[in-house]
Design a protein around this motif. Sequence first.
Motif, short mmCIF file in Angstrom:
data_model
loop_
_atom_site.label_atom_id
_atom_site.label_comp_id
_atom_site.label_asym_id
_atom_site.label_seq_id
_atom_site.Cartn_x
_atom_site.Cartn_y
_atom_site.Cartn_z
N ALA A 81 -46.48 49.02 -43.63
CA ALA A 81 -45.52 47.97 -43.14
C ALA A 81 -44.84 47.82 -41.96
O ALA A 81 -44.70 47.00 -41.09
CB ALA A 81 -44.72 47.32 -44.36
N THR A 82 -44.16 49.14 -41.82
CA THR A 82 -43.47 49.32 -40.64
C THR A 82 -43.96 49.84 -39.45
O THR A 82 -43.59 49.70 -38.57
CB THR A 82 -42.42 50.48 -41.08
OG1 THR A 82 -41.68 49.98 -42.30
CG2 THR A 82 -41.17 50.26 -40.11
N ALA A 83 -45.18 50.58 -39.54
CA ALA A 83 -45.87 51.12 -38.30
C ALA A 83 -47.11 50.91 -38.16
O ALA A 83 -47.84 50.13 -37.26
CB ALA A 83 -45.62 52.71 -38.15
N ALA A 84 -48.01 51.00 -39.12
CA ALA A 84 -49.50 51.15 -38.90
C ALA A 84 -50.03 49.61 -38.78
O ALA A 84 -50.78 49.47 -37.63
CB ALA A 84 -50.16 51.91 -40.19
N PHE A 85 -49.75 48.63 -39.52
CA PHE A 85 -50.41 47.33 -39.44
C PHE A 85 -49.65 46.85 -38.23
O PHE A 85 -50.06 45.51 -37.83
CB PHE A 85 -50.09 46.62 -40.74
CG PHE A 85 -51.31 45.82 -40.86
CD1 PHE A 85 -52.66 46.20 -40.88
CD2 PHE A 85 -51.25 44.53 -41.19
CE1 PHE A 85 -53.77 45.37 -40.79
CE2 PHE A 85 -52.07 43.53 -41.28
CZ PHE A 85 -53.68 44.21 -41.39
N ARG A 86 -48.66 47.25 -37.60
CA ARG A 86 -48.10 46.68 -36.23
C ARG A 86 -49.08 47.03 -35.11
O ARG A 86 -48.21 46.90 -34.05
CB ARG A 86 -46.48 47.11 -36.05
CG ARG A 86 -45.60 46.53 -37.36
CD ARG A 86 -44.20 46.92 -37.23
NE ARG A 86 -43.62 46.36 -38.73
CZ ARG A 86 -42.90 45.24 -38.93
NH1 ARG A 86 -42.76 44.30 -37.88
NH2 ARG A 86 -42.27 45.02 -39.68
N PHE A 87 -49.99 47.57 -35.10
CA PHE A 87 -50.78 47.95 -34.15
C PHE A 87 -51.13 46.76 -33.39
O PHE A 87 -51.69 46.77 -32.39
CB PHE A 87 -52.26 48.74 -34.83
CG PHE A 87 -53.24 47.67 -35.16
CD1 PHE A 87 -54.12 47.17 -34.23
CD2 PHE A 87 -53.25 47.36 -36.57
CE1 PHE A 87 -55.06 46.09 -34.80
CE2 PHE A 87 -54.15 46.18 -36.99
CZ PHE A 87 -55.13 45.74 -36.00
N GLY A 88 -51.07 45.62 -34.27
CA GLY A 88 -51.43 44.46 -33.55
C GLY A 88 -50.56 43.76 -32.53
O GLY A 88 -51.25 43.03 -31.62
#
Length: 355
Positions: free
Chosen positions: A43-50
């Motif tokens: 939630a904090t890092a990986a899916f903010r690749f977008g």
Amino acid sequence: MFTIITMRDYLPKIIGSESFQEFIGPYRGYDPTVNPSAANVFATAAFRFGHGTVSPILPRLNESFQEHERFCHLRMHATFFSPWRIVNEGGIEPILRGMIGSAASVASSKMLVAEEVTERLILMNSVERMDLASMNMQRGRDHGLPGYNDWRKFCGLRRVRTLKDLAEVVGDYRVAEKVLNIYKHVDNIDVWLGGLLESLLPGARTGPLFACLIGKQMKMIRDGDRFWWSAEGIFTQQQKNELLQFSLSRLICDNSDVGEVLPDSFQRGTYPCDYVSCDHIPSMNLEAWREKRLDLQQCAYPGTIKNGDFVLSTTSGKLVALYSCSHGFKLKGSAAIVCEGGRWNGQPPQCTDKV
């Protein structure tokens, strides 16, 4: 419908088909030992690749998927908190056509995030412009996330130990050198930045670290969900077949005046040869959900439970009541009772305190 679109049409393009098979794989049913909640690093890092795929330009296209003659393309910052543009400037259709008819942005080691969101990001109730990249890294520190190298180890990837190692992962020696000059040591690199820097996997929009973290999380969301759409007893086979007809393209057709779309709106095509009329995009037949009143008349509604609820489903042609408890309570007894011979074959379960 959302989970089908995400798993079937979106994720394989984000993490790549090979990573999808490695980390997610085929569905084998509900696993009660799996925790489906969102991991901190996801939630904090990986899916903010977008954030690295945000385009600085919002394209608006006409019915021929060419630049709109009345409504020009917009810089992203000019769209923040501006719903009036949709109301007064042609509706949602030019924007939808721009989204499916234009190439998506992709982060590179030399330009990870568009300046529209690092220099001109506007937040409500704030007179200052914000930097989304800085906010992401600070958020990771506020949440106590381990660094980039620790997560590479978690995913079974080789730790980055030297400038040469980092340059190989990034694919650009000068960028790796600049990053190391800022962080002083490879173990100091923030996981969001490190993951975004990695060279993309073949057929993917992420590098190996984010492919791993996103893939592992999505598998847990799927396998730990007792009501996952394809789990046993949730939908009939006929209903599952109808659900599989749905797509993002059908969603666009059903909710806008866009008349032509790509069969797969996540895949870019050339107009007009790759586009089809909405009349040729499959849709669901809701007749598959027509309730069987006879079963309900035979058994009536099952008993309600305190601190929980139930949903009705059908399995092998029989009506089933599936019970679940509210958050903080534990199910005691059978989670499912079946309508057989004009009566329910058991008593509803109880929801007790976990402690």
